[in-house]
Design a protein around this motif. Structure first.
Motif, PDB file in Angstrom:
ATOM      1  N   UNK A 165      -7.144 -49.685  12.551  1.00  0.00           N
ATOM      2  CA  UNK A 165      -6.114 -49.213  13.065  1.00  0.00           C
ATOM      3  C   UNK A 165      -5.468 -50.338  14.052  1.00  0.00           C
ATOM      4  N   UNK A 166      -4.182 -50.776  13.622  1.00  0.00           N
ATOM      5  CA  UNK A 166      -3.633 -51.556  14.107  1.00  0.00           C
ATOM      6  C   UNK A 166      -2.314 -51.247  14.951  1.00  0.00           C
ATOM      7  N   UNK A 167      -1.962 -52.036  15.735  1.00  0.00           N
ATOM      8  CA  UNK A 167      -0.696 -51.426  16.848  1.00  0.00           C
ATOM      9  C   UNK A 167       0.242 -52.660  16.665  1.00  0.00           C
ATOM     10  N   UNK A 168       1.482 -52.491  16.587  1.00  0.00           N
ATOM     11  CA  UNK A 168       2.738 -53.281  16.382  1.00  0.00           C
ATOM     12  C   UNK A 168       3.771 -52.649  17.503  1.00  0.00           C
ATOM     13  N   UNK A 169       4.253 -53.355  18.550  1.00  0.00           N
ATOM     14  CA  UNK A 169       5.180 -53.271  19.550  1.00  0.00           C
ATOM     15  C   UNK A 169       5.732 -54.478  20.253  1.00  0.00           C
TER      16      UNK A 169
END
Length: 285
Positions: A165-169
């Protein structure tokens, strides 16, 4: 050439636009202060939580590693992309969409997207597989709402629906600067056991129970921090964009006023010439 009435209409229209952009700038500046305070207060807690997890797990046995830290063959990936529900914020939303498409393109396995924000949902709903849309999270946003999303993601990872799971912000730097960040949320990176850690700690409850309790809190905090970073970045980006829009409108208005004055002067000069010419014609008749 546009007549004087058309030029006056354009000047009035630009003046109205300036009032709107100036008001939006002030609103974003007011909201930015509150959002900035929230993320600045959360960051030390998040960093300290990470530090505690590293200290507690630094000399744990590999057999006791949390399920959220276990690495497995990557067959399916979930990407959480965070934008806003509204536009008029410069490249704030488009930069996330661009990074998301780049991340998907370089990922050789199946990818699904969890969208937080209408802008990223609208951008990917027709071309990507959307696992879930949580755009409503910004309505009365709270840690509890974000925790529910994080819990859903952790459950999906634990059950094997996703292997990463990756997070882009957008990370908030200051009012004029936002940095697009891509972080791996799951599996979490645990420190390597070097065998050199000397500790006199007595753990109560056991080390494993502490880790199992802290890691979900850390994951929820990381997602919550990303959302708060995004909110602060949104207000900063919108304030900057509206400031530039107001300046551009002012410059355009100044140019039109000069053009209007020149056209009006030319019209008056032509009228004077016509009157003089008419008087001379009557005089010579």
């Amino acid at each position: 050439m546009a007549n004087l009435k058309e030029i006056r209409g354009r000047i009035t229209s630009i003046s109205s636009t300036m009032q709107i952009t100036s008001a939006m700038k002030m609103v974003s500046a007011a909201k930015l202060k509150k959002a900035q305070d929230a993320i600045v207060m959360l960051r030390p807690y998040s960093e300290k939580l990470q530090e505690i997890i590293q200290n507690v797990s630094s000399n744990s046995d590999s057999e006791n590693v949390s399920v959220f830290a276990q690495k497995r063959e990557v067959k399916k990936v979930l990407i959480i992309a965070v934008t806003s529900n509204r536009g008029l914020a410069g490249a704030f939303n488009s930069s996330i969409v661009k990074e998301l498409n780049h991340k998907i393109a370089e990922t050789p396995v199946e990818v699904e997207v969890l969208t937080i924000g209408k802008k990223v949902f609208d951008a990917v709903k027709r071309s990507r597989t959307v696992y879930d849309n949580q755009s409503a999270i910004f309505d009365h946003m709270s840690f509890e709402k974000v925790s529910k999303v994080s819990s859903k993601v952790m459950k999906a990872f634990k059950e094997g629906q996703f292997d990463e799971v990756h997070l882009i912000y957008n990370k908030f730097i200051n009012a004029a600067t936002q940095e697009v960040k891509t972080e791996q949320l799951l599996p979490i990176e645990m420190p390597e056991n070097t065998g050199n850690v000397v500790s006199d700690y007595i753990f109560e409850p056991s080390r494993k129970e502490i880790i199992e309790s802290l890691i979900p809190k850390s994951i929820k905090t990381q997602v919550y921090k990303a959302v708060l970073d995004s909110i602060a970045s949104e207000h900063g980006a919108r304030m900057t964009a509206m400031h530039k829009a107001t300046d551009n409108a002012q410059a355009l208005k100044n140019e039109l006023v000069i053009f209007y004055n020149k056209a009006r002067q030319a019209a008056i000069t032509n009228e004077i010439l016509e009157i003089v010419s008419g008087a001379e014609a009557l005089k010579n008749s």
